[in-house]
Scaffold this active site. Structure first.
Site, PDB file in Angstrom:
ATOM      1  CG  ASP A  45       4.798  -3.952  41.347  1.00  0.00           C
ATOM      2  OD1 ASP A  45       4.362  -4.496  40.396  1.00  0.00           O
ATOM      3  OD2 ASP A  45       4.761  -4.218  42.753  1.00  0.00           O
ATOM      4  CD  GLU A 123       3.446   4.934  47.832  1.00  0.00           C
ATOM      5  OE1 GLU A 123       4.063   5.170  46.930  1.00  0.00           O
ATOM      6  OE2 GLU A 123       3.505   3.904  48.135  1.00  0.00           O
ATOM      7  CG  ASP A 150      10.778  12.781  59.969  1.00  0.00           C
ATOM      8  OD1 ASP A 150      11.095  13.654  60.599  1.00  0.00           O
ATOM      9  OD2 ASP A 150      11.531  11.729  59.957  1.00  0.00           O
ATOM     10  CB  ALA A 162       4.130   0.304  48.319  1.00  0.00           C
TER      11      ALA A 162
END
Length: 264
Positions: A45, A123, A150, A162
């Site tokens: 990937d 993403e 965070d 993912a």
């Protein structure tokens, strides 16, 4: 038909690439890494993501194919042993196009600097450059919450398998034109509160992250991570563009999920 083949760079992937190029030589196929109609990625990937970003300006003219030379990938679903069969199918043009949604990320800066736009297949994440991460989350111009933690992750439907999954986000079928926002270690106590749940947004919704104090952020788009300074706003929306896959066989998304996370 014009095609190109990209490789992970290891011996196994490079050899397979050369063998496939030799195989295509027996057909009316032209190798063209500038304006290909078919892009074949050999590796995993990560290799596929690199190929996607290499040709992200020509997505409407390209169909992608992935061959995995390691573990099964969500984008690389052909095995090396099937390479000869794949060459014949590609040469005959016997495939259907399947499209997946993409994520558009727009970063706006202070006066005098042009905004930057990025396209993600998986993403985009936002983290502080060093200090506390505090942003206002605005949905369709309406203030939703002040997030402390965070960082935040916005993923595409295919990207939910993912990093989003490791953050506790839901898995979304790629036929759904949407995006999902997940939190990274949010701060929740008597003073500070966040929604504490992943949020799914349909197409045409716009999510804006607006800095409260620090304006320097580490922003990632798929495998690319860059430090952005003097950020005024980060906008997320489902892109009008899509990635197209050349499909020659049925491999349902949920079968892919099963084989990757439960058993192969």
């Amino acid at each position: 038909m014009k095609y190109m083949i990209t490789s992970k760079g290891d011996e196994k992937s490079d050899l397979l690439r050369l063998n496939m190029i030799a195989g295509f030589g027996e057909y009316d196929m032209e190798y063209d890494d500038v304006e290909p109609e078919i892009v074949i990625s050999i590796g995993g990937d990560g290799t596929f993501l690199s190929a996607f970003h290499q040709y992200e300006e020509r997505l409407d003219e390209i169909a992608f194919i992935g061959i995995h030379t390691g573990h099964l990938g969500f984008y690389a679903d052909w095995r090396p042993a099937e390479a000869n069969k794949l060459v014949k199918l590609v040469a005959k043009g016997e495939y259907q196009k399947v499209s997946y949604p993409l994520l558009k990320t727009t970063v706006k800066y202070g006066i005098g600097k042009k905004e930057a736009t990025y396209l993600a297949l998986n993403e985009s994440t936002v983290k502080s450059s060093g200090g506390p991460f505090v942003v206002d989350v605005v949905i369709n111009d309406i203030h939703f919450e002040r997030f402390r933690g965070d960082g935040l992750c916005m993923s595409t439907p295919s990207g939910t398998t993912a990093y989003n999954k490791s953050l506790g986000g839901a898995l979304m079928h790629p036929s759904i034109e949407a995006m999902q926002l997940t939190e990274m270690a949010s701060i929740n106590n008597r003073v500070y509160r966040t929604i504490g749940s992943p949020l799914v947004f349909p197409k045409h919704h716009v999510v804006s992250l607006q800095p409260v104090n620090d304006k320097d952020f580490q922003i990632s788009v798929d495998h690319l991570s860059i430090l952005h300074r003097d950020v005024q706003e980060i906008r997320y929306e489902v892109s009008a563009k899509k990635i197209h896959f050349a499909r020659f066989k049925s491999f349902p998304f949920w079968r892919r999920v099963h084989d990757s996370f439960i058993e192969d």
